[in-house]
Design a protein around this motif. Sequence first.
Motif, PDB file in Angstrom:
ATOM      1  N   LEU A  61       0.858  -1.191   0.000  1.00  0.00           N
ATOM      2  CA  LEU A  61       0.000   0.000   0.000  1.00  0.00           C
ATOM      3  C   LEU A  61       0.891   1.237   0.000  1.00  0.00           C
ATOM      4  CD1 LEU A  61      -2.695  -1.242   2.541  1.00  0.00           C
ATOM      5  CD2 LEU A  61      -2.758  -1.336   0.031  1.00  0.00           C
ATOM      6  N   LEU A  62       0.293   2.417  -0.045  1.00  0.00           N
ATOM      7  CA  LEU A  62       1.047   3.654  -0.268  1.00  0.00           C
ATOM      8  C   LEU A  62       1.138   4.515   0.991  1.00  0.00           C
ATOM      9  CD1 LEU A  62      -0.508   4.491  -3.759  1.00  0.00           C
ATOM     10  CD2 LEU A  62       1.557   3.166  -3.267  1.00  0.00           C
ATOM     11  N   ALA A  63       1.972   5.541   0.905  1.00  0.00           N
ATOM     12  CA  ALA A  63       2.188   6.453   2.040  1.00  0.00           C
ATOM     13  C   ALA A  63       2.155   7.895   1.539  1.00  0.00           C
ATOM     14  CB  ALA A  63       3.506   6.140   2.731  1.00  0.00           C
ATOM     15  N   ILE A  64       1.100   8.241   0.822  1.00  0.00           N
ATOM     16  CA  ILE A  64       0.953   9.589   0.261  1.00  0.00           C
ATOM     17  C   ILE A  64       0.262  10.492   1.276  1.00  0.00           C
ATOM     18  CG2 ILE A  64      -0.045  10.950  -1.617  1.00  0.00           C
ATOM     19  CD1 ILE A  64      -0.023   8.419  -3.328  1.00  0.00           C
ATOM     20  N   SER A  65       0.710  11.734   1.363  1.00  0.00           N
ATOM     21  CA  SER A  65       0.046  12.707   2.233  1.00  0.00           C
ATOM     22  C   SER A  65       0.169  14.090   1.606  1.00  0.00           C
ATOM     23  CB  SER A  65       0.661  12.708   3.635  1.00  0.00           C
ATOM     24  OG  SER A  65       2.006  13.166   3.585  1.00  0.00           O
ATOM     25  N   GLY A  66      -0.673  14.993   2.085  1.00  0.00           N
ATOM     26  CA  GLY A  66      -0.594  16.378   1.641  1.00  0.00           C
ATOM     27  C   GLY A  66      -1.367  16.657   0.367  1.00  0.00           C
ATOM     28  N   ARG A  67      -1.262  17.903  -0.079  1.00  0.00           N
ATOM     29  CA  ARG A  67      -2.080  18.371  -1.201  1.00  0.00           C
ATOM     30  C   ARG A  67      -1.403  18.206  -2.554  1.00  0.00           C
ATOM     31  NH1 ARG A  67      -6.052  22.620   1.086  1.00  0.00           N
ATOM     32  NH2 ARG A  67      -6.589  22.747  -1.100  1.00  0.00           N
ATOM     33  N   GLY A  68      -0.134  17.838  -2.559  1.00  0.00           N
ATOM     34  CA  GLY A  68       0.571  17.665  -3.823  1.00  0.00           C
ATOM     35  C   GLY A  68      -0.002  16.507  -4.631  1.00  0.00           C
ATOM     36  N   ARG A  69       0.178  16.567  -5.948  1.00  0.00           N
ATOM     37  CA  ARG A  69      -0.394  15.546  -6.829  1.00  0.00           C
ATOM     38  C   ARG A  69       0.681  14.792  -7.629  1.00  0.00           C
ATOM     39  NH1 ARG A  69      -5.389  14.270  -5.998  1.00  0.00           N
ATOM     40  NH2 ARG A  69      -5.900  14.041  -8.197  1.00  0.00           N
ATOM     41  N   LYS A  70       1.941  15.063  -7.340  1.00  0.00           N
ATOM     42  CA  LYS A  70       3.022  14.503  -8.152  1.00  0.00           C
ATOM     43  C   LYS A  70       2.993  12.976  -8.163  1.00  0.00           C
ATOM     44  CE  LYS A  70       8.060  14.730  -8.763  1.00  0.00           C
ATOM     45  NZ  LYS A  70       9.317  15.322  -8.254  1.00  0.00           N
ATOM     46  N   GLU A  71       2.840  12.363  -6.986  1.00  0.00           N
ATOM     47  CA  GLU A  71       2.856  10.901  -6.913  1.00  0.00           C
ATOM     48  C   GLU A  71       1.625  10.307  -7.606  1.00  0.00           C
ATOM     49  OE1 GLU A  71       4.247   7.032  -5.854  1.00  0.00           O
ATOM     50  OE2 GLU A  71       5.124   8.979  -6.292  1.00  0.00           O
ATOM     51  N   GLN A  72       0.478  10.955  -7.432  1.00  0.00           N
ATOM     52  CA  GLN A  72      -0.732  10.457  -8.096  1.00  0.00           C
ATOM     53  C   GLN A  72      -0.596  10.516  -9.615  1.00  0.00           C
ATOM     54  OE1 GLN A  72      -0.694  12.232  -5.249  1.00  0.00           O
ATOM     55  NE2 GLN A  72      -2.733  12.344  -4.309  1.00  0.00           N
ATOM     56  N   LEU A  73      -0.003  11.592 -10.118  1.00  0.00           N
ATOM     57  CA  LEU A  73       0.177  11.720 -11.565  1.00  0.00           C
ATOM     58  C   LEU A  73       1.153  10.669 -12.087  1.00  0.00           C
ATOM     59  CD1 LEU A  73       0.290  15.616 -11.862  1.00  0.00           C
ATOM     60  CD2 LEU A  73      -1.580  14.088 -12.530  1.00  0.00           C
ATOM     61  N   ARG A  74       2.173  10.359 -11.296  1.00  0.00           N
ATOM     62  CA  ARG A  74       3.107   9.302 -11.689  1.00  0.00           C
ATOM     63  C   ARG A  74       2.380   7.957 -11.759  1.00  0.00           C
ATOM     64  NH1 ARG A  74       5.797   5.174  -9.873  1.00  0.00           N
ATOM     65  NH2 ARG A  74       4.986   5.352  -7.760  1.00  0.00           N
ATOM     66  N   LEU A  75       1.514   7.708 -10.758  1.00  0.00           N
ATOM     67  CA  LEU A  75       0.778   6.457 -10.717  1.00  0.00           C
ATOM     68  C   LEU A  75      -0.268   6.388 -11.831  1.00  0.00           C
ATOM     69  CD1 LEU A  75       0.435   6.163  -6.859  1.00  0.00           C
ATOM     70  CD2 LEU A  75       1.608   4.524  -8.341  1.00  0.00           C
ATOM     71  N   ALA A  76      -0.824   7.522 -12.190  1.00  0.00           N
ATOM     72  CA  ALA A  76      -1.778   7.542 -13.303  1.00  0.00           C
ATOM     73  C   ALA A  76      -1.104   7.063 -14.581  1.00  0.00           C
ATOM     74  CB  ALA A  76      -2.337   8.953 -13.492  1.00  0.00           C
ATOM     75  N   GLU A  77       0.122   7.507 -14.776  1.00  0.00           N
ATOM     76  CA  GLU A  77       0.874   7.059 -15.957  1.00  0.00           C
ATOM     77  C   GLU A  77       1.196   5.572 -15.855  1.00  0.00           C
ATOM     78  OE1 GLU A  77       4.920   8.270 -18.467  1.00  0.00           O
ATOM     79  OE2 GLU A  77       4.254   9.495 -16.764  1.00  0.00           O
ATOM     80  N   HIS A  78       1.573   5.140 -14.650  1.00  0.00           N
ATOM     81  CA  HIS A  78       1.909   3.727 -14.427  1.00  0.00           C
ATOM     82  C   HIS A  78       0.726   2.818 -14.738  1.00  0.00           C
ATOM     83  CE1 HIS A  78       3.422   0.091 -12.485  1.00  0.00           C
ATOM     84  NE2 HIS A  78       2.327   0.064 -11.741  1.00  0.00           N
ATOM     85  N   TYR A  79      -0.466   3.243 -14.323  1.00  0.00           N
ATOM     86  CA  TYR A  79      -1.668   2.423 -14.521  1.00  0.00           C
ATOM     87  C   TYR A  79      -2.409   2.748 -15.818  1.00  0.00           C
ATOM     88  CZ  TYR A  79      -1.279   0.725  -9.707  1.00  0.00           C
ATOM     89  OH  TYR A  79      -0.843   0.115  -8.548  1.00  0.00           O
ATOM     90  N   SER A  80      -1.831   3.625 -16.621  1.00  0.00           N
ATOM     91  CA  SER A  80      -2.431   4.021 -17.904  1.00  0.00           C
ATOM     92  C   SER A  80      -3.841   4.602 -17.714  1.00  0.00           C
ATOM     93  CB  SER A  80      -2.480   2.839 -18.875  1.00  0.00           C
ATOM     94  OG  SER A  80      -1.179   2.374 -19.148  1.00  0.00           O
ATOM     95  N   ILE A  81      -3.998   5.384 -16.651  1.00  0.00           N
ATOM     96  CA  ILE A  81      -5.275   6.061 -16.408  1.00  0.00           C
ATOM     97  C   ILE A  81      -5.248   7.380 -17.173  1.00  0.00           C
ATOM     98  CG2 ILE A  81      -6.796   7.093 -14.675  1.00  0.00           C
ATOM     99  CD1 ILE A  81      -5.560   5.146 -12.627  1.00  0.00           C
ATOM    100  N   LYS A  82      -6.024   7.467 -18.222  1.00  0.00           N
ATOM    101  CA  LYS A  82      -6.013   8.637 -19.092  1.00  0.00           C
ATOM    102  C   LYS A  82      -7.115   9.647 -18.742  1.00  0.00           C
ATOM    103  CE  LYS A  82      -2.779   6.740 -21.657  1.00  0.00           C
ATOM    104  NZ  LYS A  82      -1.389   7.248 -21.619  1.00  0.00           N
ATOM    105  N   GLU A  83      -8.210   9.150 -18.201  1.00  0.00           N
ATOM    106  CA  GLU A  83      -9.357  10.025 -17.945  1.00  0.00           C
ATOM    107  C   GLU A  83      -9.746   9.970 -16.473  1.00  0.00           C
ATOM    108  OE1 GLU A  83     -13.955  10.853 -19.474  1.00  0.00           O
ATOM    109  OE2 GLU A  83     -12.832   9.104 -20.211  1.00  0.00           O
TER     110      GLU A  83
END
Length: 334
Positions: free
Chosen positions: A166-188
């Motif tokens: 599982l993950l350890a994301i915190s705060g308002r930043g979106r950098k890690e989520q955007l990286r994971l979106a690319e990893h999972y090929s989430i386009k929309e």
Amino acid sequence: MSQGIKKVKAVGLISGGLDSLIAAKVLQDQGIDVIGVTFSTPFWDCSKAVRIGEKAGIPMKVLDISEEHFRVVKSPVYGYGANMNPCIDCHALMIRKAGEVMIKEGAEFVFTGEVLGQRPMSQRRDTLKAVEKLSGYEGKILRPLSARLLPATEPERLGLVDRSRLLAISGRGRKEQLRLAEHYSIKEYDTPGGGCLLTKEGYSKKLKTLLHLIPNAGVRHAELIKHGRFFVVGGRYCFLVGRHSSDNSILSALAGLSDVLFYCEGIPGPVGLLLNACNDIREDVIEESASIIASLSDADKGSSIIILLKCGNKVRKTEVTVVSRNQFNDRFIK
């Protein structure tokens, strides 16, 4: 899948936003069967969440929580955010309804896309815990994006989920989520903050006025005030006036037996709906409401036109002189 972790099923709150999609993907990576739920109320449109969730490979269910949600909006345990948004109570209700699906489907836990510290009101440690307690499913709520920063949940302790993955994301930043979106090929995915009307200042002012003047207002009223201009007439009546043909159609279709419909005779103009006024409407209120309709019609200022009133099966006429629409600015709830 790690030894000792069996094939399990989980129910997740899928808003269509990136966080909830990633939460589902993280669990699917562990071989967990994921069912997505989203919710129908007058305050947001769930169709986009369904489409985005299914496109991301998540089976989706829609739960209509309109009545229960409106009761929460009227009287939240934890109060409101900046507007009429009872975020803590709302999240607890959604988790409670997802928990009912969990039991029905034979799933082991509920998950959300919440991120610790992302939202100042609803995603602090104390409020996450408050949501769990209020939902009635303490220990069974997994937040995969921040799980390693939070106490271990029941599915983690029982070995149903591998906490180390599982993950350890915190705060308002979106950098890690955007990286994971690319990893999972989430386009929309939907934008953060979404389209909840309760977070909008304009709608919240209308809703607050509605509940002040009609304390027993229901879901129908919450839907109606989304359409057209909102005036207060006679100091005590909510008067809705269509801005265009779509508003006019909706106001006409949703008019109740206790409401009064106003519309112009023989000239293009808006439909007006005076809420809960059919049984005790005063003549001065009729004149004021008819004058507002006339001022927003295509009739020339200073001309006289006929306004029709429909109350139940009864129809009557009243004649008014068209005045400037600016005359009613003090009755307009923006």
